[in-house]
Design a protein around this motif. Sequence first.
Motif, mmCIF file in Angstrom:
data_model
loop_
_atom_site.group_PDB
_atom_site.id
_atom_site.type_symbol
_atom_site.label_atom_id
_atom_site.label_comp_id
_atom_site.label_asym_id
_atom_site.label_seq_id
_atom_site.Cartn_x
_atom_site.Cartn_y
_atom_site.Cartn_z
ATOM 1 N N GLY A 79 1.566 5.643 -0.860
ATOM 2 C CA GLY A 79 1.345 5.222 -2.244
ATOM 3 C C GLY A 79 2.209 5.983 -3.228
ATOM 4 O O GLY A 79 2.055 5.831 -4.442
ATOM 5 N N SER A 103 -5.698 2.275 2.565
ATOM 6 C CA SER A 103 -6.948 2.669 3.240
ATOM 7 C C SER A 103 -7.769 1.428 3.586
ATOM 8 O O SER A 103 -8.375 1.341 4.660
ATOM 9 N N TRP A 104 -7.794 0.462 2.646
ATOM 10 C CA TRP A 104 -8.520 -0.808 2.888
ATOM 11 C C TRP A 104 -7.918 -1.512 4.103
ATOM 12 O O TRP A 104 -8.646 -2.037 4.958
ATOM 13 N N LYS A 109 -4.036 -9.652 -3.225
ATOM 14 C CA LYS A 109 -3.662 -8.291 -3.636
ATOM 15 C C LYS A 109 -2.147 -8.116 -3.572
ATOM 16 O O LYS A 109 -1.520 -7.532 -4.463
ATOM 17 N N GLY A 152 0.830 -1.198 0.000
ATOM 18 C CA GLY A 152 0.000 0.000 0.000
ATOM 19 C C GLY A 152 0.866 1.250 0.000
ATOM 20 O O GLY A 152 0.610 2.207 -0.741
ATOM 21 N N ASP A 183 -0.030 2.197 -3.708
ATOM 22 C CA ASP A 183 -1.458 1.896 -3.744
ATOM 23 C C ASP A 183 -2.154 2.411 -2.477
ATOM 24 O O ASP A 183 -2.413 1.664 -1.537
ATOM 25 N N GLU A 184 -2.453 3.704 -2.510
ATOM 26 C CA GLU A 184 -3.063 4.318 -1.324
ATOM 27 C C GLU A 184 -4.415 3.695 -1.003
ATOM 28 O O GLU A 184 -4.817 3.579 0.153
ATOM 29 N N THR A 185 -5.161 3.280 -2.079
ATOM 30 C CA THR A 185 -6.468 2.665 -1.862
ATOM 31 C C THR A 185 -6.326 1.383 -1.045
ATOM 32 O O THR A 185 -7.120 1.103 -0.146
ATOM 33 N N PHE A 186 -5.288 0.600 -1.361
ATOM 34 C CA PHE A 186 -5.058 -0.644 -0.607
ATOM 35 C C PHE A 186 -4.692 -0.311 0.839
ATOM 36 O O PHE A 186 -5.164 -0.965 1.777
ATOM 37 N N GLU A 239 -6.315 -0.053 6.570
ATOM 38 C CA GLU A 239 -6.662 0.708 7.786
ATOM 39 C C GLU A 239 -8.023 0.235 8.310
ATOM 40 O O GLU A 239 -8.232 0.111 9.506
ATOM 41 N N GLU A 240 -8.927 -0.043 7.355
ATOM 42 C CA GLU A 240 -10.277 -0.450 7.751
ATOM 43 C C GLU A 240 -10.328 -1.927 8.169
ATOM 44 O O GLU A 240 -10.998 -2.283 9.135
ATOM 45 N N SER A 272 0.424 -7.368 -6.659
ATOM 46 C CA SER A 272 1.329 -6.202 -6.647
ATOM 47 C C SER A 272 2.752 -6.624 -6.916
ATOM 48 O O SER A 272 3.457 -6.029 -7.727
#
Length: 372
Positions: free
Chosen positions: A349, A204-205, A227, A195, A199-202, A207-208, A231
Motif C-alpha cells: 500500500g 488484507s481483504w 473496488k 492493494g 490500499d493495504e486494507t484492500f 488475503e482473506e 481505485s
Amino acid sequence: MPAEILERVFVDLADRSYTISIGSDLIPSFAELASDHLQSDRLFIITDENVAPHYLSPLLESCAAAHLHVETVILPAGEQTKSFSQYESLINRLLSYKPSRKDCLVALGGGVIGDLVGYVASSLLRGLPFIQVPTTLLSQVDSSVGGKTGINTKYGKNLVGAFYQPEAVFIDINSLSTLPARETLAGYAEVVKYGLINDETFFSWLEENGPSLLKGDKDLMAQAISKSCQSKAQVVSEDEREGGKRALLNLGHTFGHAIEAACGYDGTLLHGEGVSIGMCLAFEASVHLGLCPQEEADRVARHLKACGMMTRAADVPHTLEADTLVNNMAQDKKIEAGEIVFVLAEGIGKSLLVKGPDSQIIKTTIMRSLKA
Ligand SMILES: NC(=O)c1ccc[n+]([C@@H]2O[C@H](COP(=O)([O-])OP(=O)(O)OC[C@H]3O[C@@H](n4cnc5c(N)ncnc54)[C@H](O)[C@@H]3O)[C@@H](O)[C@H]2O)c1
Ligand SMILES: O=C(O)C(=O)C[C@@H](O)[C@H](O)[C@H](O)COP(=O)(O)O
Ligand SMILES: [Zn+2]
C-alpha cells in the motif's frame, strides 16, 4: 433476465467523463443501456473467436430489438491480435462499411480486443466513439477503464497507441462464468495490484477473501471488481495522461512486460502472469534497495502463491536470460533522461516512483528470481 446494475463508478475527466456500469445481464440489455451514448443508429461490434460463441448473439439480439444497424467483426483470440497487421486489417474492414464519425465501435472481449478497438477508434476517421464491454476479469478491473489503447510492436508491449477514453463501460459479471481459470487468475494479479499500490486494507481483504472469490463466489468477485474500478477511476481522474501518479498503475509492469516480450506473445505467458512475477520482483528489488522490509515482500509473494499465481521468473515455462530482460526493460515508456522510472514500494500500500535505481541491484534481483 432484466439487467441488474449493482454499481456505477464515475470516471471524472471533464468533457471526456464516463460511467462504468457493473452488474448482471448487461450484455442482453446492451442496446437499451447504451442508447444514451449513441449518436447514430449504426454500430460496429468487434469481438474475438472465443467470446463470440457465448456473448455475440445476446448483444446482437438486443441491438435488433432496438432497430440498430450492426456490422460484426470476429478476430483471432490472443495477444498476437494486438499487432500492426490486425490493426490495418480491422481499419480496412471497417472502412469497407463506409463508417461515419458518429457511428460507434463496441469492443466485446478482453484487454486485447479493448486495446486494439480503442486504438482503431482513436484513429479511424480521426476518432469515432467507442464503448467497452469487457468480458475477462482483467479487462473488467483494469484495461476497459482509463483510455490506454494500443498495440504491440517487435520492440515491445503497447509501444504504439493513444490515450482515448470510451463513451461508457458495461461490465457484465455473468460473462466471467465462461472464462478459463488461468485467465481469471491472470486478471486477479491486477486486482492485487490496487492493494499493493495504495490500499493495504484492500490487500488484507484479498488475503482473506481472494481464494473464495477465485473459486467462484460471485458476491466477493463483484465487490473486488467495484473496488478495483473505483481505485483506477480515482487515479485516472487525477492524472489521465500519466504525468505523475498514474505511473503507479504500472507496478510490476516494467519487469512483467520485459518477460512477456521475451516469451513472444504466443500465450506462453499471459499479461497478468507477467504482472504477478513483476510485482514480486518490484518488492524484492525494493528490499535490496533498502526501501522495504523483507517481510512485506514475503507477504506479497505468499498471497500470490497461495492463489496459484506465478511469483518468480523461474516459474515461466520459457528459457529466460537476465540480459534479455534488462535489454527489454530499456523499451519501457517510463524513461526520463535515459533512466527508467521504476514503481517500487516501501511496503504494502506504499508504492512510489524511483528514477534510475541501482541497475546492478535490479539485475541481481532478476537473476535470483530466475534461479529455480
Ligand atoms: N489498456 C489498459 O489499461 C490495460 C490494462 C491491463 C492490461 N491491458 C492489456 O490487456 C491485454 C490482456 O487482456 P486479457 O487478459 O483480457 O486477455 P485477452 O483479451 O487475450 O482475453 C483472454 C482470453 O480469454 C478469452 N475470453 C475473453 N472473455 C472470455 C469469456 N467471457 N469467456 C471465455 N473466454 C473469454 C479471450 O478470447 C482470450 O483467449 C494485454 O494485451 C494487456 O497489455 C491493457
Ligand atoms: O492504466 C494504466 O495506466 C496502466 O498502467 C494499467 C496497466 O495494467 C496496463 O497493463 C497498461 O496497458 C500498461 O501500460 P503501459 O503504458 O505500461 O504500456
Ligand atoms: Zn497491466
